[in-house]
Design an enzyme around this catalytic site. Sequence first.
Site, short mmCIF file in Angstrom:
data_model
loop_
_atom_site.label_atom_id
_atom_site.label_comp_id
_atom_site.label_asym_id
_atom_site.label_seq_id
_atom_site.Cartn_x
_atom_site.Cartn_y
_atom_site.Cartn_z
N ASP A 98 0.85 -1.18 -0.25
CA ASP A 98 -0.21 0.04 0.26
C ASP A 98 0.86 1.26 -0.04
OD1 ASP A 98 1.19 -0.21 2.42
OD2 ASP A 98 -0.98 -0.99 3.49
N GLU A 120 -0.56 -8.78 -1.33
CA GLU A 120 -0.37 -8.60 0.98
C GLU A 120 -2.28 -7.79 0.04
OE1 GLU A 120 1.42 -7.60 3.66
OE2 GLU A 120 1.03 -5.46 3.61
N GLU A 134 -1.70 4.96 2.52
CA GLU A 134 -2.00 3.72 2.67
C GLU A 134 -3.46 2.84 2.61
OE1 GLU A 134 2.15 3.91 5.55
OE2 GLU A 134 -0.56 4.72 5.40
N HIS A 210 6.06 5.18 14.24
CA HIS A 210 6.45 6.65 13.62
C HIS A 210 5.65 6.73 12.31
CE1 HIS A 210 6.97 2.41 11.24
NE2 HIS A 210 6.90 3.75 9.71
N ARG A 212 3.11 8.57 10.16
CA ARG A 212 2.29 9.82 10.42
C ARG A 212 0.54 10.84 10.37
NH1 ARG A 212 4.58 12.23 4.65
NH2 ARG A 212 5.60 10.81 3.74
N HIS A 243 13.31 5.79 13.13
CA HIS A 243 12.63 6.24 12.42
C HIS A 243 14.13 7.11 11.61
CE1 HIS A 243 10.91 7.18 8.77
NE2 HIS A 243 10.41 5.94 7.79
#
Length: 384
Positions: A98, A120, A134, A210, A212, A243
Amino acid sequence: MEKIKVMTVFGTRPEAIKMAPLVHALEQSEYTESIVCVTAQHREMLDQVMEIFDIHPQYDLDIMEKSQTLATITEKSLHGLDGVLAEAKPDLVLVHGDTSTTFAGALAAFYHKIPVGHVEAGLRTYDKYSPFPEEVNRRLVGQIASLHFAPTVRNRENLAREQITDGVVVCGNTVVDAIHLTVKPDFAFRDEQLKTLDFGSSRVVLVTAHRRENYGEPMENICRAIARLSERYPDVHFVYPVHLSPYVRETAQKFLGGNSRIHLIHPLMVDEMHNLMARCYLIMTDSGGLQEEAPSLGKPVLVLRRETERPEAVEAGTVKLAGVEEEEIFRLACELFDDPAAYQKMAHAVNPYGDGATCGRIVQQIAYYFGRTGQAPAPFVPKG
């Protein structure tokens, strides 16, 4: 018989980890010719995975730039892939999951009228802004793809709700295949801080955060909960591979820096990460991939998000949704530190994600789709 030219397209570290065993399976199959194209949406972290798995791409778009945006990633990937596909002329393009690379890869293949296989497929939260971007990326790829490699029955059912039923196979998750290649009982860590940890006498917690959508108060809440846990449990060490995002690094340092039992380290190479997971006591993460990897290793997971597109692990009992509020994260972690029965119940739950044979099923389905074999793969069924 002429081999099927299969191009795998990926650009981030998580994609590379999950596509690496599939690339090897395609290379070894009598039915397929493997072509690898990387966008390098992540450069350094991608290269580390490629080195570990000994993958050498035929095409490298090298798109990463400082302060890149979702728009620049998508535009540069789409433009670069346009030329690559015109030159390579694959019979099938495989994309994973994604990411922006995933969407651009599928769209570029569609423009060239090349079938797309979505590895996936079928993960959904049904909230288009979480995870962002995503959720929308994978929904859009689902509309483009001809082959849908769904890890679980739940993922297949999600696709069916969107009237996607042709070309769908339940095959497990390739990350389980990857773990079988990386986890070793005699593995020696390279990271200097990991070398100092005594996994026998201390409980080690792996932390990653990490995403967003967790920027801001959620990330601060996560860090505050970890700091409180460190104060309460003197035998527990927290390892946080931070990250490369400047925001994530600044926040972690602000709330967790200077604590001798909270180890803020650089991102780990995949073999170190998998072997750290295998030896740790507990995982606290907002990562999607770790929710799938941990059940293979018998490790409980607290998911630091408000929802998950991987409900199978929650239902199986290997994962608990902790959310992003400080008190709830703290409470659930304390329960696992204080209650051995609760811990063992999560650690010994059934793995719903794979048996290490996912890549073989994908290759067999590709061969079946192109008429090289008359036998479609049997679907993956979790044991237990």
